[in-house]
Design an enzyme around this catalytic site. Structure first.
Site, PDB file in Angstrom:
ATOM      1  N   GLU A 207       0.793  -1.412  -0.051  1.00  0.00           N
ATOM      2  CA  GLU A 207       0.463  -0.193   0.150  1.00  0.00           C
ATOM      3  C   GLU A 207       0.794   1.149  -0.300  1.00  0.00           C
ATOM      4  OE1 GLU A 207      -3.304  -0.176   3.250  1.00  0.00           O
ATOM      5  OE2 GLU A 207      -2.954  -2.704   3.418  1.00  0.00           O
TER       6      GLU A 207
ATOM      7  N   LYS B 154      -1.691   2.755  -5.677  1.00  0.00           N
ATOM      8  CA  LYS B 154      -1.032   1.585  -5.967  1.00  0.00           C
ATOM      9  C   LYS B 154      -0.228   0.541  -6.393  1.00  0.00           C
ATOM     10  CE  LYS B 154      -4.850   0.345  -3.229  1.00  0.00           C
ATOM     11  NZ  LYS B 154      -5.838  -0.876  -2.719  1.00  0.00           N
TER      12      LYS B 154
END
Length: 276
Positions: free
Chosen positions: A3, A62
């Site tokens: 992340e 991401k």
């Protein structure tokens, strides 16, 4: 899933170690490479990138984006659940499930490894051609409180499900959504419509603090080994049954919608869902 904190640090390392390097050749390795690599240009990765120079590496949500000098092309990595990048010397043993290798002129290899071949690597002329890219919301750490409130208003579902939606804000996945909600003392299955104005402000503050602190922690623990995903420092995610670091109560696990959610029933009251 890597992340924002992990990918931000990976991006820093790659700009330090890889930016400016010439790609000598590209190896797409079977069997995973055939699944992971998506050539949207139809040029072929080796033909398109051989001899090209990597200008810089940037992160958006991401996704990692490699800009290539002399070619109007982007190499875009979406690692999803198990994708990892590795910097290695040419003679170092390659991990199983290595799907792609960029052989660089300085003797390094930048490798993409994916144990479940769930991620994707795209070669594209336009970033918006990459699936899932164009619809992303603003970066989680770039949005103001006013902007956060405005973007949150149309959503009516459970607050954790909203946090992980890239069209709301970009960069938050399952793990850090748990951490943010714990920091904000909000139950993950509370409806957005149930949140008070004070709770929304607390959520925004917790999002910023959690992501910034985690990025610093990842930077310290990862170093230049971008294959790592250090998360032992997390407070509750994947800590089922352990003591909550704030109140000492047991951390609960709920599996719903193919997503593991950890939270503290004492610190984050308000839900009726049964858990472990």
């Amino acid at each position: 899933m890597p992340e924002l904190p992990e990918l931000e640090v990976v991006c820093e390392v790659l700009n330090r170690r890889v930016a400016g390097q010439i790609i000598e050749r590209v190896e797409v390795l079977p069997p995973g490479g055939a699944i992971v690599v998506r050539d949207l240009t139809q040029l072929g990765l080796d033909a398109a990138l051989r001899g090209a120079r990597i200008a810089e590496v940037t992160r958006r949500g991401k996704f990692l984006r490699f800009a290539v000098v002399d070619n109007p092309l982007w190499l875009v990595v979406n690692p999803k659940l198990t994708g990892r990048l590795q910097l290695a010397a040419a003679g170092d043993r390659r991990y199983a499930k290595t799907a792609l290798v960029l052989v660089l002129a300085d003797g390094q290899e930048l490798r993409y490894v994916d144990q479940k071949t769930m991620g994707q690597i795209y070669l594209a002329e336009l970033l918006d051609d990459v699936p899932g890219y164009a619809g992303m919301g603003p970066e989680a750490l770039a949005i103001s409180l006013a902007g956060f409130k405005e973007r949150l208003r149309p959503f009516r579902g459970e607050i954790k499900g909203i946090l992980v939606r890239s069209e709301f804000v970009a960069g938050i996945g399952n793990a850090y959504a748990d951490e943010i909600l714990w920091a904000a003392r909000l139950h993950p299955y509370r409806k957005r419509t149930q949140l008070t104005a004070d709770e929304v402000e607390r959520l925004y503050s917790a999002m910023r603090t959690t992501l910034l602190d985690a990025t610093e922690q990842v930077r310290a623990e990862m170093g230049d080994n971008i294959y790592l995903k250090p998360r032992d420092f997390l407070n509750i995610h994947m800590k089922t049954g352990e003591a909550c670091p704030r109140c000492g109560g047991p951390i609960t696990l709920v599996g719903a919608n193919q997503r593991i959610t950890n939270f503290c029933r004492t610190c984050q009251p308000g839900g009726l869902i049964k858990g472990m």
